[in-house]
Design an enzyme around this catalytic site. Sequence first.
Site, PDB file in Angstrom:
ATOM      1  CB  THR A  96      -0.949   0.032   1.213  1.00 30.25           C
ATOM      2  OG1 THR A  96      -0.182  -0.069   2.422  1.00 30.25           O
ATOM      3  CG2 THR A  96      -1.944  -1.111   1.149  1.00 30.25           C
TER       4      THR A  96
ATOM      5  CB  CYS B 257      -5.388 -22.198 -24.674  1.00 28.47           C
ATOM      6  SG  CYS B 257      -3.722 -22.675 -25.208  1.00 28.47           S
TER       7      CYS B 257
ATOM      8  CD  GLN C 265      -0.930 -12.893   3.365  1.00 31.19           C
ATOM      9  OE1 GLN C 265      -0.571 -11.906   3.996  1.00 31.19           O
ATOM     10  NE2 GLN C 265      -2.098 -13.491   3.582  1.00 31.19           N
TER      11      GLN C 265
ATOM     12  CG  ASN D 224      -0.716  -5.400   9.962  1.00 29.09           C
ATOM     13  OD1 ASN D 224      -0.623  -5.201   8.747  1.00 29.09           O
ATOM     14  ND2 ASN D 224      -1.856  -5.721  10.539  1.00 29.09           N
TER      15      ASN D 224
ATOM     16  CB  SER E 115      -4.782  -9.163   8.755  1.00 26.37           C
ATOM     17  OG  SER E 115      -5.162 -10.186   7.842  1.00 26.37           O
TER      18      SER E 115
ATOM     19  CG  HIS F 229      -1.753 -15.772  -1.840  1.00 30.52           C
ATOM     20  ND1 HIS F 229      -2.207 -14.813  -0.971  1.00 30.52           N
ATOM     21  CD2 HIS F 229      -1.923 -16.956  -1.195  1.00 30.52           C
ATOM     22  CE1 HIS F 229      -2.634 -15.388   0.151  1.00 30.52           C
ATOM     23  NE2 HIS F 229      -2.469 -16.688   0.039  1.00 30.52           N
TER      24      HIS F 229
ATOM     25  CB  ILE G 165      -0.133 -11.350  -6.882  1.00 31.93           C
ATOM     26  CG1 ILE G 165      -1.180 -10.223  -6.854  1.00 31.93           C
ATOM     27  CG2 ILE G 165      -0.622 -12.547  -6.073  1.00 31.93           C
ATOM     28  CD1 ILE G 165      -2.530 -10.608  -7.435  1.00 31.93           C
ATOM     29  CG  ASP G 166       3.096  -6.348  -5.261  1.00 31.21           C
ATOM     30  OD1 ASP G 166       4.243  -6.789  -5.048  1.00 31.21           O
ATOM     31  OD2 ASP G 166       2.352  -5.945  -4.343  1.00 31.21           O
TER      32      ASP G 166
END
Length: 251
Positions: free
Chosen positions: A28, A150, A99, A220, A197, A117, A101-102
């Site tokens: 963030t 596909c 966690q 956090n 979290s 993830h 995915i960036d």
Amino acid sequence: MDRTLELCSEIIQNANNIVVLSGAGISTESGIRDFRSRTGLYAMAPEYILSLEYFYKNPKKFYEFAIENLYHPNAVPNKGHDILAKWEKERRVHHIITQNIDGLHQKAGNNNVIEFHGTMKTASCQNCGEKFSLEEMISRREETNHYYVCDRCNSGSYIKPDVVLFGDAGEWFTAEGFEQILGFIADADCLLVLGSSLKVTPFSAFPQYKNDGIPMIIINKGETPYDYAPDTYVIQDSIGKTLTIIDRSIK
């Protein structure tokens, strides 16, 4: 420097096998929306949209949402990411289990990253396994209405982004994947939780596998179920700001 921050600085200074568990809270600070806060993705769309069932029922709508909200090719690492990369070079941080995915940990320079993830950078045919970059998928979207089907194996199978959806199982959800992660945690001399979290299973179970007496530092802004666990130090503040203070105090 308050006492908790001072103790955390001492722990990190003396550690040489830190395992990091990171969540949306670290990203963030790079301008990426989280999921569960009041301004997160689930406030604008139901959790169901990130399920495997929804993907198969509405692949086009899923891709529209995912490309708009989960794919951030122009995002850049923030100070928190940069310090973790520095600590890896200094041989303090050994593994990051994220966690997210960036891909921002890798952009910052960390090499030992487990994307628990998955990633939004690629997508795979659910039949033949052929991989496509998300850039390819975006190009395909401009060329054909059924870009998510596909055309390499002609099976009619969908091309799914390589992220773990609700009802899905990814690479690290196997017995072998779990065993490897739990081994890293068992060997750690410090567990550093950043921006998670610790409420989403099975990721939330990982702190239970650290050895007794091994410190866990949680940075956090919200509460976690582990805040009052033994040998746990909690700082509810900005990750980038906190890690900067700790890094400057390390001799």
